[in-house]
Design an enzyme around this catalytic site. Structure first.
Site, PDB file in Angstrom:
ATOM      1  N   GLU A  38    -105.941  52.800 -26.841  1.00  0.00           N
ATOM      2  CA  GLU A  38    -105.299  53.864 -26.348  1.00  0.00           C
ATOM      3  C   GLU A  38    -104.440  53.911 -25.352  1.00  0.00           C
ATOM      4  O   GLU A  38    -103.139  54.354 -25.260  1.00  0.00           O
ATOM      5  CB  GLU A  38    -106.438  55.130 -26.402  1.00  0.00           C
ATOM      6  CG  GLU A  38    -106.693  55.615 -27.754  1.00  0.00           C
ATOM      7  CD  GLU A  38    -108.070  56.242 -27.747  1.00  0.00           C
ATOM      8  OE1 GLU A  38    -108.840  56.758 -26.701  1.00  0.00           O
ATOM      9  OE2 GLU A  38    -108.466  56.334 -28.838  1.00  0.00           O
ATOM     10  N   GLY A  97    -117.027  55.921 -29.438  1.00  0.00           N
ATOM     11  CA  GLY A  97    -116.277  56.961 -28.902  1.00  0.00           C
ATOM     12  C   GLY A  97    -116.953  58.294 -29.538  1.00  0.00           C
ATOM     13  O   GLY A  97    -117.752  58.946 -28.859  1.00  0.00           O
ATOM     14  N   GLY A  98    -116.326  58.901 -30.376  1.00  0.00           N
ATOM     15  CA  GLY A  98    -116.649  59.993 -31.037  1.00  0.00           C
ATOM     16  C   GLY A  98    -118.114  60.292 -30.916  1.00  0.00           C
ATOM     17  O   GLY A  98    -118.461  61.556 -30.726  1.00  0.00           O
ATOM     18  N   ASN A 141    -117.911  55.735 -24.585  1.00  0.00           N
ATOM     19  CA  ASN A 141    -116.529  56.002 -24.015  1.00  0.00           C
ATOM     20  C   ASN A 141    -116.352  57.500 -24.555  1.00  0.00           C
ATOM     21  O   ASN A 141    -115.879  57.794 -25.628  1.00  0.00           O
ATOM     22  CB  ASN A 141    -115.386  55.294 -24.984  1.00  0.00           C
ATOM     23  CG  ASN A 141    -113.984  55.386 -24.560  1.00  0.00           C
ATOM     24  OD1 ASN A 141    -113.890  56.136 -23.212  1.00  0.00           O
ATOM     25  ND2 ASN A 141    -113.153  54.831 -25.163  1.00  0.00           N
ATOM     26  N   TRP A 142    -116.525  58.208 -23.377  1.00  0.00           N
ATOM     27  CA  TRP A 142    -116.241  59.735 -23.887  1.00  0.00           C
ATOM     28  C   TRP A 142    -114.656  60.243 -23.918  1.00  0.00           C
ATOM     29  O   TRP A 142    -114.414  61.054 -24.049  1.00  0.00           O
ATOM     30  CB  TRP A 142    -116.663  60.416 -22.531  1.00  0.00           C
ATOM     31  CG  TRP A 142    -118.084  60.740 -22.643  1.00  0.00           C
ATOM     32  CD1 TRP A 142    -119.161  60.037 -23.446  1.00  0.00           C
ATOM     33  CD2 TRP A 142    -119.078  61.692 -21.950  1.00  0.00           C
ATOM     34  NE1 TRP A 142    -120.444  60.468 -23.254  1.00  0.00           N
ATOM     35  CE2 TRP A 142    -120.179  61.512 -22.307  1.00  0.00           C
ATOM     36  CE3 TRP A 142    -118.638  62.778 -20.854  1.00  0.00           C
ATOM     37  CZ2 TRP A 142    -121.418  62.222 -21.725  1.00  0.00           C
ATOM     38  CZ3 TRP A 142    -119.724  63.353 -20.549  1.00  0.00           C
ATOM     39  CH2 TRP A 142    -121.279  63.313 -20.880  1.00  0.00           C
TER      40      TRP A 142
HETATM   41  C1  PEP Z   1    -113.421  53.830 -29.003  1.00  0.00           C
HETATM   42  O1  PEP Z   1    -112.312  54.620 -29.033  1.00  0.00           O
HETATM   43  O2  PEP Z   1    -113.667  53.188 -28.000  1.00  0.00           O
HETATM   44  C2  PEP Z   1    -114.199  54.029 -30.158  1.00  0.00           C
HETATM   45  C3  PEP Z   1    -115.075  53.139 -30.473  1.00  0.00           C
HETATM   46  O3  PEP Z   1    -113.971  55.529 -30.993  1.00  0.00           O
HETATM   47  P1  PEP Z   1    -114.582  56.031 -32.073  1.00  0.00           P
HETATM   48  O4  PEP Z   1    -116.283  55.370 -32.019  1.00  0.00           O
HETATM   49  O5  PEP Z   1    -114.364  57.183 -31.970  1.00  0.00           O
HETATM   50  O6  PEP Z   1    -113.968  55.138 -33.374  1.00  0.00           O
END
Ligand code: PEP
Length: 246
Positions: A97, A229-230, A10-11
């Site tokens: 989000e 995500g990150g 998930n960018w």
């Molecule tokens: C996300 O927002 O879907 C997520 C998993 O973010 P992160 O890996 O950055 O916690």
């Protein structure tokens, strides 16, 4: 039937004109992997989706949201029909989000899920409790899962359990908790949809997954992959996550 495993990127609101090189390096790595243990899906912002889909056939792509209507006076929105028209195959719905900043409701998400499925998109449906909701987690998860249509095939949807307090924070539930919660989600789905659906649907974990913790998380018996995500914005890190299965 074995459940399909996924590693999904998930960018979020990241990615510029030159971001195809990140896709390319992930795709090259994936091609070279001897044992392809999971499907890799990248969800970039809408601006990059069409270009990536045209250029890269080895990786699947998804949108990060869609409107529940097919077209109309909804400034700034993108419909499931539009995603399908560019050969997009997946869509993330219900990300925390969007639930928080766009105030997406269960009712609205139910309509979005139905529209995505009607347009042959596979839904990556995100659920998860906030920190202050941990004690009533089961009730929260049940409410969020109630947005799924009552009649739905397991191949039409992927569930992503993402505790809101774990997203982007570096905090992760214990392995034991992740496995227990995923089992709980299967129990809820067994009642809400059907025992067959709950046995066969893929349930991913999301929230601060990185190259260091991915092997432990992805090899849990109730976990069918990760939504990242990150760490999905760094080629080496994401490739290590893809390669986490024992
Ligand atoms: C996300 O927002 O879907 C997520 C998993 O973010 P992160 O890996 O950055 O916690």
């Amino acid at each position: 039937m074995k459940r399909t495993k996924y590693v999904i990127a998930n960018w979020k609101m990241n990615g510029q004109k030159d971001s195809y090189k990140l896709v390319k390096s992930i795709s090259n790595y994936h091609k070279k992997m001897k044992r392809k243990t999971s499907k890799v899906v990248i969800c970039p912002p809408f601006t990059l989706l069409s270009e990536f889909i045209k250029k890269e056939k080895n990786i699947k792509f998804g949108g990060q949201d869609c409107h529940h209507k097919s077209e109309g006076a909804y400034t700034g929105s993108i419909s499931a029909k539009m995603l399908k028209s560019i050969n997009c195959q997946y869509v993330i719905l219900g990300h925390s989000e969007r639930r928080i900043y766009q105030k997406e409701t269960s009712q609205e998400l139910n309509l979005k899920i139905q529209s995505a499925i009607n347009n042959n998109l596979k839904v990556i449906y995100c659920i998860g409790e906030k920190l202050e909701e941990i004690k009533k987690r089961s009730i929260i998860l049940k409410k969020q899962l109630s947005s799924l249509p009552k009649k739905i095939e397991p191949k039409k949807v992927i569930i992503a359990y993402e505790p809101v307090w774990a997203i982007g924070t570096g905090k992760v539930p214990s392995l034991n908790d992740i496995n227990k919660i995923h089992k709980k989600i299967r129990n809820i789905l067994s009642n809400l949809v059907s025992p067959d659906f709950s046995r066969h649907v893929s349930i991913l974990y999301g929230g601060s997954v990185n190259a260091k913790n991915s092997a432990d998380i992805l090899n849990l018996n109730q976990v069918d992959g990760a939504l990242v995500g990150g760490a999905s914005l760094k080629s080496k890190e994401f490739c290590k996550i893809i390669d986490s299965y024992h």
